[in-house]
Design an enzyme around this catalytic site. Structure first.
Site, PDB file in Angstrom:
ATOM      1  N   GLY A  20       0.794  -1.214  -0.176  1.00 44.50           N
ATOM      2  CA  GLY A  20      -0.211   0.076   0.063  1.00 44.50           C
ATOM      3  C   GLY A  20       0.738   1.355   0.058  1.00 44.50           C
ATOM      4  NE  ARG A  32      13.836  16.645  -2.609  1.00 41.34           N
ATOM      5  CZ  ARG A  32      14.423  16.919  -1.520  1.00 41.34           C
ATOM      6  NH1 ARG A  32      14.488  16.167  -0.177  1.00 41.34           N
ATOM      7  NH2 ARG A  32      14.852  18.218  -1.272  1.00 41.34           N
ATOM      8  CG  ASP A  69      -1.760  -0.673   8.224  1.00 43.61           C
ATOM      9  OD1 ASP A  69      -2.759   0.469   8.137  1.00 43.61           O
ATOM     10  OD2 ASP A  69      -1.817  -1.615   7.328  1.00 43.61           O
ATOM     11  N   GLY A 114      -7.063   0.182   8.242  1.00 37.69           N
ATOM     12  CA  GLY A 114      -6.361  -0.677   9.228  1.00 37.69           C
ATOM     13  C   GLY A 114      -7.189  -1.908   9.228  1.00 37.69           C
ATOM     14  N   GLY A 160     -10.595  12.793  20.874  1.00 42.60           N
ATOM     15  CA  GLY A 160     -11.423  12.852  22.134  1.00 42.60           C
ATOM     16  C   GLY A 160     -12.763  11.882  21.775  1.00 42.60           C
ATOM     17  CB  ALA A 161     -12.960   8.656  19.870  1.00 40.81           C
ATOM     18  CE  LYS A 171     -18.145  13.909  26.337  1.00 41.98           C
ATOM     19  NZ  LYS A 171     -17.032  13.525  25.909  1.00 41.98           N
ATOM     20  CG  HIS A 197      -8.016   3.563  -0.532  1.00 37.54           C
ATOM     21  ND1 HIS A 197      -8.980   2.583  -0.342  1.00 37.54           N
ATOM     22  CD2 HIS A 197      -7.014   2.621  -0.754  1.00 37.54           C
ATOM     23  CE1 HIS A 197      -8.874   1.322  -0.385  1.00 37.54           C
ATOM     24  NE2 HIS A 197      -7.592   1.258  -0.598  1.00 37.54           N
ATOM     25  NE  ARG A 237      -3.073   3.063   0.523  1.00 37.02           N
ATOM     26  CZ  ARG A 237      -3.424   1.838   0.042  1.00 37.02           C
ATOM     27  NH1 ARG A 237      -3.572   0.720   0.816  1.00 37.02           N
ATOM     28  NH2 ARG A 237      -3.403   1.609  -1.116  1.00 37.02           N
TER      29      ARG A 237
END
Ligand code: F6P
Length: 323
Positions: A11, A21, A127, A170, A185-186, A213, A253, A256
């Site tokens: 990937g 480079r 990952d 992942g 903050g999940a 919340k 994606h 990525r």
């Protein structure tokens, strides 16, 4: 060593171009000739080489992906494929190969080094699950893209009293989800190594709702059994179980393909230069990584077939801090 080749495999990851480079320009500086291999291992089997000059690698440090291309190659894993690759290397007089990639790519690098070619790996995957390095090229950018999405979803979530299920990449490893979840903050983080069942997600969202919340975030890694879409379907029509109206966003994606962060460009530059140094020191069969704040070399034989575990204690930390 006069001729070296460089390839990217597996990937793609933001910062691969910066590594190409760095390898190219530091090798040219030492008087070496550099051959770029197109399309990863498949290009090595098919003999797709192109010479790389300093100008060929200009204007790419800020670009995500890999301009050399990357492809999976079942043929390279066969005896016939390997001997074609060896023949192509010999035809071009190539004595050393730099392989930029993650676990699968470094397994290939190890196989090639066993056949007498000087091979040095450079740790690169979003990952961050490769042993022999504290951090891999690309994961900082991927965390930041995931975090940006979380921040945006949280803003609109607050306006509408919604909870968002955010699925990031992942397949086998939850590093990205944990780090982006912690920084964002999940309320809940669910990863392949530690999956949170939908019933518990409901409880934790309900508790957040009752604490007053106005939004909540659940980060889900791609590899879990209960994907964001499945969890959403599970709660369909049962808003009262969580308090919030639920929505799901799958990033895929997108995480990525972003331009590399400053951190990834610098890491890629250091590891790329480190790989050329390893080759000119006569090293082979090693991974060039970043450990305890310096460039290190680890035997590929000690890495192949292993994955670096994630710090699952951070899940509990995230749970406590989300209160
Ligand atoms: O290994 C990097 C990675 O992006 C994983 O996070 C993800 O699960 C996988 O690659 C996806 O692979 P592909 O692009 O082949 O679908």
């Amino acid at each position: 060593m006069n001729h070296i080749a460089i390839l990217t495999s597996g990937g793609d990851a933001p910062g691969m171009n910066a590594a190409i480079r760095a390898v190219t320009r530091s090798a040219l500086d030492q008087g070496m000739t550099v051959h770029g291999v197109m399309q990863g291992w498949q290009g090595l089997v098919d003999g797709q080489f192109r010479p790389l000059s300093a100008r060929d690698v200009g204007g790419i440090i800020q670009v995500g992906g890999t301009f050399l291309g990357s492809a999976r190659s079942p043929e390279f894993r066969t005896e016939r494929g390997l001997s074609k690759a060896l023949r192509n290397l010999a035809q071009h007089g190539i004595e050393g190969v730099v392989v930029i990639g993650g676990n699968g790519s470094q397994t290939g690098a190890h196989a090639l080094s066993q056949l007498g070619v000087h091979v040095v790996g450079v740790a690169s995957t979003i990952d961050n699950d490769l042993p022999g390095t504290d951090i891999t090229i690309g994961c900082d950018t991927a965390i930041n893209v995931t975090l940006g999405a979380i921040d945006h979803l949280r803003t609109t979530g607050s306006s509408h009293n919604r909870a968002f299920l955010v699925e990031t990449m992942g397949r086998d490893c939850g590093y990205l989800a944990i780090m982006a979840g912690l920084a964002g903050g999940a309320e809940v983080i669910s990863i392949p190594e530690f999956e949170v069942p939908a019933s518990e997600i409901a409880q934790r969202l309900r508790a957040a709702y009752e604490r007053g919340k106005t939004h909540a975030i659940v980060v889900i890694a791609e590899g879990v059994q209960e994907s964001a879409a499945k969890v959403l379907a599970y709660f369909e029509g049962e808003q009262q179980r969580t308090g919030f109206e639920l929505r799901a966003t799958t990033l895929g994606h997108v995480v990525r393909g972003a331009p590399p962060s400053a951190f990834d460009r610098i890491l890629a530059t250091r590891l790329g230069v480190g790989a050329v140094k390893a080759l000119s020191d006569g090293e082979t069969g090693v991974l060039v990584g970043w450990q305890r704040n310096e460039v290190t070399r680890t035997k590929l034989a000690d890495i192949v077939g292993r994955t670096k575990p994630v710090h699952t204690e951070l899940l509990e930390l995230a749970r406590v801090l989300a209160k």
